[in-house]
Write a protein that holds these residues in place. Sequence first.
Motif, PDB file in Angstrom:
ATOM      1  N   LYS A  86      -1.942   7.294  -1.113  1.00  0.00           N
ATOM      2  CA  LYS A  86      -1.924   8.680  -0.563  1.00  0.00           C
ATOM      3  C   LYS A  86      -2.766   9.064   0.159  1.00  0.00           C
ATOM      4  CE  LYS A  86      -1.231  10.572  -4.922  1.00  0.00           C
ATOM      5  NZ  LYS A  86      -1.827  11.711  -6.177  1.00  0.00           N
ATOM      6  N   ARG A 135      -3.390   3.274   3.528  1.00  0.00           N
ATOM      7  CA  ARG A 135      -2.496   3.334   3.789  1.00  0.00           C
ATOM      8  C   ARG A 135      -2.603   1.926   4.830  1.00  0.00           C
ATOM      9  NH1 ARG A 135       2.873   6.266   2.469  1.00  0.00           N
ATOM     10  NH2 ARG A 135       3.357   4.778   2.634  1.00  0.00           N
ATOM     11  N   SER A 136      -2.790   2.716   5.594  1.00  0.00           N
ATOM     12  CA  SER A 136      -3.596   1.504   7.232  1.00  0.00           C
ATOM     13  C   SER A 136      -4.509   1.189   7.259  1.00  0.00           C
ATOM     14  CB  SER A 136      -3.086   2.690   8.208  1.00  0.00           C
ATOM     15  OG  SER A 136      -3.442   1.863   9.254  1.00  0.00           O
ATOM     16  N   ASP A 182      -7.268   7.786  -4.158  1.00  0.00           N
ATOM     17  CA  ASP A 182      -5.878   6.516  -4.565  1.00  0.00           C
ATOM     18  C   ASP A 182      -7.348   5.711  -5.224  1.00  0.00           C
ATOM     19  OD1 ASP A 182      -4.062   6.898  -2.743  1.00  0.00           O
ATOM     20  OD2 ASP A 182      -5.418   6.269  -0.837  1.00  0.00           O
ATOM     21  N   ARG A 214       0.602  -1.697   0.212  1.00  0.00           N
ATOM     22  CA  ARG A 214      -0.139   0.079  -0.105  1.00  0.00           C
ATOM     23  C   ARG A 214       0.883   0.835  -0.046  1.00  0.00           C
ATOM     24  NH1 ARG A 214      -2.910  -3.116   3.775  1.00  0.00           N
ATOM     25  NH2 ARG A 214      -1.334  -2.431   5.647  1.00  0.00           N
ATOM     26  N   ASP A 215       2.050   1.689  -0.358  1.00  0.00           N
ATOM     27  CA  ASP A 215       2.975   2.781  -0.441  1.00  0.00           C
ATOM     28  C   ASP A 215       2.714   3.410  -1.388  1.00  0.00           C
ATOM     29  OD1 ASP A 215       4.362   1.210   1.861  1.00  0.00           O
ATOM     30  OD2 ASP A 215       5.821   0.443   0.912  1.00  0.00           O
TER      31      ASP A 215
END
Length: 730
Positions: free
Chosen positions: A601, A604-605, A639, A597-598
């Motif tokens: 934006k 990501r978590s 995203d 997921r890097d």
Amino acid sequence: MLTAEDFTQLPLLMWEKVFAKVKKAVVFMDDRSAEALHWSGGAGALLQAGARNVKQFSSFEACGENEPKAVFVVSTLLKGRTVDIIKDIISLSHFQYCVVFTAVPHSVHLFANNVSTEMDGFPVFEQFEEKLCEWMGNMNYTAEVMHSPVVFAPVSQQLIVASPFAHLFPLLPADLASINAKRPEKKRFGTLSDLDGHSLPVELQIEIKSLVSALNSMFEAAGMREESFAVGPMSRIIAGELANHNQAKNRRKTAPNKASIIFIDRTMDLTGETRHLSVLDLDVEVGECAVWAEQSMGGRGALSLPQELYVVELLLNKISGLVKKSVSHPGDVNLGQPGRPTFIQPVGSEEMGEGEEGTWATHTMPVPPSSARLLWESMLTSKHKEALMEVRRHLVEAATKEKLPIKMSMGRVTPDQLCSYVKLFRSSWEALESHCGVLQLGLATAQTLRHPGLARWDSCLAFERLLLQALGDSDFPAVLRQLLPLMKPRGGEDSSSSGSRRGQDECGPDELILLLIYLYTLAEEAQHSADGGEEELEKLERELIGALTLVITQETELSPLLQSLTGCATAEELTTERAHSAVGKMFETLRGLSHMRDHLKQLRSVYTASDGVHQASYRPFLRQILEEVFHPDRPECPDIEHMSGGLTDLLKTGFSMFMKVSRPRPRDNPLLFLFLVGGVTPSELRLVKDTVAALKPGTQVLVLSTRLLRPADIPELLFSAQRLRPDVSF
């Protein structure tokens, strides 16, 4: 307006073209096509359409002189192995009329033959028709070759699975390294997000083009005009292929029904898929977790226990995870002994235990009667206890309807109780035939409740809960180190002293691998290590590789996963060197999972740490997507990328950067498809249902995917599958 319920009927319509040709024919069908038909009426639908027999697509099959007509249904290109098998069958038979259906369109056959431009007619199919006549021995005999996209399986009213693409899985960093190794240094890709369709191996391009063509055919049958969105590198390629597909462009110009489709890479969130439950909303006592963790840590309570946890347990999660998977049907399981008939049949003795002579074994789930369909839908989305009660209720109602001598019992649902209800139907073939769908589900439930691996399943769940809480308080190496005490050969001295029963509540290699995947997908959620953390992690990984290698080499029988991972069929073949090499490669793949997921934006978590009041929790990626799409106060999520399919869309997207031009958003249309590339779990279906019900968006949501996942599928797809070069028959 087309509804989600209407859309789930479309896979059945795709088979009408096949049914129209099977009268008085022997049908040969490969496993992938059989899996799709399996959920759309099964072999019975072919027989009702007039087929004389249904046989496996194999070189060892043939027909007699009194069977002059054959229909072949294949999911692959008409090249290589597929052609060889068709030739073998025809050569051993006496056919005068052959029909071949392929799920791969003519345009993809042209691509596979290095023909880049569109051609008039269907030259590849016409050439193959000539070959069929040649193999039949007379050019005046009749041969037909045509495309029919029989790839979709209506698993439920909420889920459609493209079963021939069960092994299509998003690419990983290791795959990027393989692609870059064959490219000049200046033309190498920096990240997976930089990949485009043309840079992929031809086999994978064929697989993607075939999937997109099948989707286009289904949307065309529905009169659908879709807007495509993507989350993840592989989804971006697939969505872009659909947006720029020539036939899809023409369809969207006149199609009346509007819809949105979001493609989502499975690798964006593997945490929930490797769990033995999905985190949602049911209070659970943790006393047993504490006891088991204390034993597993050798009396050293290294993890702090939470006061309460919130989970929902789905019965179907356990059925799919514990009951043996069907070899030919990845989305289903075998009930009882393998090799039994694919229809329910009373046999042998009076006992009904798993694997015993009297088991009613079946691994088909055809489109069932209404009562069985309702029970199946309930098992897909209900909590464990609720589903058990529903299974018992349906069995009691079926027995009562047939006036069978049933003894009512309340309280806890037990496997013996369910089996006793099912045994009543053995006295009446008519009753058994009328309620076979409910009986199948009842047997699956009974076998799961008495499965010897159930204790081990619960043990893994307990440890997963504890690791989740520890992530917010420790760095990743400290959490990962908690697995070391578990990595010991099953049945050893340590496990005997702790009171574990061999093979029941001890973690074996398969469970340990799942725990490793679970942790590595959450690695970025842990606290950052101090200086020297990388060196500490590398040292710890070497210890884990050595410990897991020892565990694997001490196994007396290799599981299917270990056979695939090591390339050895038996424990006698396995050497320490081969096991160590396989585990080392596995850790190379694991390291890349924490960075999937890097490139995002915002999303990501998938982890929320404890704040002292609320405990640490897992935040499913799919729920976050739905909240971003449907929450009225949320701005456009960067995203969820809209894939433009033409000049108008490109201009609209470009103008929106400096003018008030609204770009398409997923919630703009009355129907939303979520396509999970790589599989979906029963718990995610429940999550989608509950989230949509809570948000009340006014938009219907239907889930599409490549397979119905169970936890054990993830290691196979990560470590063993040929992601870059799927099997496309040549």
